[in-house]
Write a protein that holds these residues in place. Sequence first.
Motif, PDB file in Angstrom:
ATOM      1  N   THR A 164       0.903  -1.195   0.127  1.00 17.25           N
ATOM      2  CA  THR A 164       0.186  -0.009  -0.061  1.00 17.25           C
ATOM      3  C   THR A 164       0.984   1.278   0.002  1.00 17.25           C
ATOM      4  N   PHE A 165       2.203   1.188   0.262  1.00 15.24           N
ATOM      5  CA  PHE A 165       3.115   2.387   0.557  1.00 15.24           C
ATOM      6  C   PHE A 165       2.456   3.431   1.636  1.00 15.24           C
ATOM      7  N   GLN A 166       1.916   2.812   2.646  1.00 15.84           N
ATOM      8  CA  GLN A 166       1.496   3.529   3.603  1.00 15.84           C
ATOM      9  C   GLN A 166       1.582   3.011   4.937  1.00 15.84           C
ATOM     10  N   VAL A 167       1.730   3.800   5.976  1.00 16.74           N
ATOM     11  CA  VAL A 167       1.842   3.451   7.435  1.00 16.74           C
ATOM     12  C   VAL A 167       0.614   2.857   7.987  1.00 16.74           C
ATOM     13  N   HIS A 168       0.826   1.515   8.622  1.00 14.20           N
ATOM     14  CA  HIS A 168      -0.232   0.862   9.301  1.00 14.20           C
ATOM     15  C   HIS A 168      -0.244   1.276  10.624  1.00 14.20           C
ATOM     16  N   SER A 169      -1.139   0.432  11.569  1.00 14.68           N
ATOM     17  CA  SER A 169      -1.474   0.941  13.026  1.00 14.68           C
ATOM     18  C   SER A 169      -0.383   0.619  13.811  1.00 14.68           C
ATOM     19  N   ASP A 170       0.657  -0.341  13.356  1.00 13.86           N
ATOM     20  CA  ASP A 170       1.717  -0.621  13.994  1.00 13.86           C
ATOM     21  C   ASP A 170       2.925   0.302  13.729  1.00 13.86           C
ATOM     22  N   MET A 190      14.776 -10.197  -5.386  1.00 10.50           N
ATOM     23  CA  MET A 190      13.576  -9.571  -5.578  1.00 10.50           C
ATOM     24  C   MET A 190      13.071  -8.745  -4.447  1.00 10.50           C
ATOM     25  N   VAL A 191      13.308  -9.397  -3.303  1.00  9.95           N
ATOM     26  CA  VAL A 191      12.882  -8.857  -2.042  1.00  9.95           C
ATOM     27  C   VAL A 191      13.787  -7.660  -1.817  1.00  9.95           C
ATOM     28  N   GLN A 192      15.171  -7.700  -1.936  1.00  8.87           N
ATOM     29  CA  GLN A 192      16.044  -6.605  -1.848  1.00  8.87           C
ATOM     30  C   GLN A 192      15.509  -5.399  -2.601  1.00  8.87           C
ATOM     31  N   ARG A 193      15.269  -5.677  -3.967  1.00  5.11           N
ATOM     32  CA  ARG A 193      14.798  -4.613  -4.771  1.00  5.11           C
ATOM     33  C   ARG A 193      13.589  -3.845  -4.144  1.00  5.11           C
ATOM     34  N   LEU A 194      12.584  -4.664  -3.865  1.00  2.00           N
ATOM     35  CA  LEU A 194      11.437  -4.156  -2.980  1.00  2.00           C
ATOM     36  C   LEU A 194      11.618  -3.207  -1.817  1.00  2.00           C
ATOM     37  N   ILE A 195      12.764  -3.698  -0.878  1.00  2.00           N
ATOM     38  CA  ILE A 195      13.154  -3.026   0.096  1.00  2.00           C
ATOM     39  C   ILE A 195      13.867  -1.666  -0.234  1.00  2.00           C
ATOM     40  N   GLU A 196      14.753  -1.727  -1.207  1.00  2.24           N
ATOM     41  CA  GLU A 196      15.240  -0.565  -1.879  1.00  2.24           C
ATOM     42  C   GLU A 196      14.352   0.562  -2.346  1.00  2.24           C
ATOM     43  N   ILE A 197      13.324  -0.138  -3.100  1.00  2.02           N
ATOM     44  CA  ILE A 197      12.470   0.780  -3.536  1.00  2.02           C
ATOM     45  C   ILE A 197      11.658   1.666  -2.606  1.00  2.02           C
ATOM     46  N   GLU A 198      11.263   1.021  -1.471  1.00  5.03           N
ATOM     47  CA  GLU A 198      10.552   1.419  -0.440  1.00  5.03           C
ATOM     48  C   GLU A 198      11.240   2.419   0.183  1.00  5.03           C
ATOM     49  N   SER A 199      12.395   2.128   0.572  1.00  2.00           N
ATOM     50  CA  SER A 199      13.244   2.847   1.315  1.00  2.00           C
ATOM     51  C   SER A 199      13.937   4.055   0.404  1.00  2.00           C
ATOM     52  N   ARG A 201      12.510   5.675  -2.022  1.00  2.00           N
ATOM     53  CA  ARG A 201      11.617   6.618  -2.381  1.00  2.00           C
ATOM     54  C   ARG A 201      11.303   7.615  -1.269  1.00  2.00           C
ATOM     55  N   LEU A 202      11.416   7.113   0.023  1.00  2.00           N
ATOM     56  CA  LEU A 202      11.079   7.822   1.371  1.00  2.00           C
ATOM     57  C   LEU A 202      12.300   8.912   1.352  1.00  2.00           C
ATOM     58  N   PHE A 203      13.547   8.448   1.154  1.00  2.00           N
ATOM     59  CA  PHE A 203      14.544   9.331   1.358  1.00  2.00           C
ATOM     60  C   PHE A 203      14.641  10.428   0.160  1.00  2.00           C
ATOM     61  N   ALA A 204      14.109  10.038  -0.751  1.00  2.00           N
ATOM     62  CA  ALA A 204      13.988  11.096  -1.984  1.00  2.00           C
ATOM     63  C   ALA A 204      12.989  12.054  -1.756  1.00  2.00           C
ATOM     64  N   LEU A 205      11.759  11.669  -1.222  1.00  6.49           N
ATOM     65  CA  LEU A 205      10.728  12.602  -0.870  1.00  6.49           C
ATOM     66  C   LEU A 205      11.206  13.487   0.370  1.00  6.49           C
ATOM     67  N   LEU A 206      12.388  13.295   1.103  1.00  2.00           N
ATOM     68  CA  LEU A 206      12.789  14.272   2.175  1.00  2.00           C
ATOM     69  C   LEU A 206      13.025  15.661   1.558  1.00  2.00           C
ATOM     70  N   HIS A 273      16.161   9.153  -6.515  1.00  2.00           N
ATOM     71  CA  HIS A 273      15.084   8.798  -7.470  1.00  2.00           C
ATOM     72  C   HIS A 273      15.871   7.852  -8.874  1.00  2.00           C
ATOM     73  N   ASP A 274      16.848   8.141  -8.859  1.00  2.00           N
ATOM     74  CA  ASP A 274      17.464   7.440 -10.034  1.00  2.00           C
ATOM     75  C   ASP A 274      17.631   5.939  -9.578  1.00  2.00           C
ATOM     76  N   LEU A 275      17.973   5.699  -8.299  1.00  2.00           N
ATOM     77  CA  LEU A 275      18.006   4.226  -7.882  1.00  2.00           C
ATOM     78  C   LEU A 275      16.669   3.584  -7.716  1.00  2.00           C
ATOM     79  N   VAL A 276      15.576   4.383  -7.509  1.00  2.00           N
ATOM     80  CA  VAL A 276      14.315   3.743  -7.484  1.00  2.00           C
ATOM     81  C   VAL A 276      13.848   3.396  -8.950  1.00  2.00           C
ATOM     82  N   LEU A 277      14.165   4.215  -9.987  1.00  2.00           N
ATOM     83  CA  LEU A 277      13.862   3.770 -11.291  1.00  2.00           C
ATOM     84  C   LEU A 277      14.488   2.592 -11.893  1.00  2.00           C
ATOM     85  N   LYS A 278      15.714   2.694 -11.411  1.00  2.00           N
ATOM     86  CA  LYS A 278      16.400   1.403 -11.712  1.00  2.00           C
ATOM     87  C   LYS A 278      16.024   0.114 -11.118  1.00  2.00           C
TER      88      LYS A 278
END
Length: 427
Positions: A164-170, A190-199, A201-206, A273-278
């Motif tokens: 969901t790319f959202q923060v849940h109740s925990d 694949m899990v490593q790529r998902l982790i890096e995308i999520e991480s 993208r948040l640092f990009a939004l800082l 952002h470049d890392l996320v796109l890659k």
Amino acid sequence: MHTQRDALYAELHSRPFQVISSTARVSYLAVMMNGEQKKQDFQHFIGLYQRYGVVPPAQDSVCLEVSFGDVRIRRESHLEFISYTIINEGAPFLADPFANNGLSCLPKDWVGGMVGTVVSAFHVAIEDARQQPEPELAQVKAYFEGMRLVGSRPQNGDAQVWTTFQVHSDGCGRTLVYNRNMSDSQLGRMVQRLIEIESYRLFALLGLPMARYYNQRLANMDQKLADLTAQLADTKDEIDEQEVLEQIIDMAAWVEAARAKTTFRFSATSAYHDLVLKRLAELKEDEVSGHLTITEFMTRRLTPAVRTCKATSEHLENLSRRIDRVSDMMRTRVEMSIQSQNQHLLASMDRRSKIQLAMQHTVEGLSVAAISYYSIGLLKYLIEAAYDNGAPINKSLAVGITVPLVIGGVWWATRRIHKRFLKLAKE
């Protein structure tokens, strides 16, 4: 052999991909820290080794990995943050895939004692779809507390990913992965790529809050500079150049301070952002009917934010250049004013020199008369002394003859001296 040869080889293997089994619970933390906090965090991490009776490493490095039974922990050091990946492959798995996670197997006081500021925190639940069927969409949505889902089938459909790319109740994000036809190594990558995308993208939004903050002020600064430029271009009257220069200096100082505060953050935003796109390209996603893919979600939401940061950075650069041009224009105006003042001063000095020269000629004439008078007086004493001692001369006639001779001689000597000084002045 080059002295750095071994280090160069080791650098390529400093962050190896994880090998994850098809049923696992993964937690990820990205904690922003400064240099001193990173040292404290390393000591804090060593304390975890001591709790489980494992020999700790002698020094910190870019990647440290340790296993405590069925739990693997990887600590990675990045430029501005430390990341923790906790993989739990042995905990009991409940009906809710997020009931147990990687963090739940670590001591709570140790987790609570970590330093720094958490930017990214989420759980990844991995299920094996080859051994049990995937649940219905309604059930999956319940795992995410009813939030809107983003679906993806990466690796050409060999896995199903829900998030969901959202923060849940925990207080953490959630990603659910169903392995359909992937090996443990492929799943780990694949899990490593998902982790890096999520991480990442948040640092990009800082940088986005900073961009919004300065955008509001840049509009006012633009208008202020435009008004000042128009005032310099339109006015024909005298202006207070000192006041204008002070305004330009204040604006330049503000812009340079803003650039100093934002340059690193905006550059980091572009790099993340470049890392996320890659990483998105490496996922090789297939679309899930009726749901946004991860790539679609990111390009729709993240890319505009990154462009805002880039636009703000370019706005600051352009404003800085415009201020420099106005400053150059003011300096030119001041220099022209100074040159005009110098011309008036030189003209005044020229007039004074002419007056002084005329006065000098007057003084020279008086000097010739005065010197001649005293010289004739001295010669008169000589003539009288010679006459009293019996010299056969006409005293009155001799004095009369010396007058024109002395005056002519003094005038000639004075002119010679005057010409000599003029010659020296021209040299």
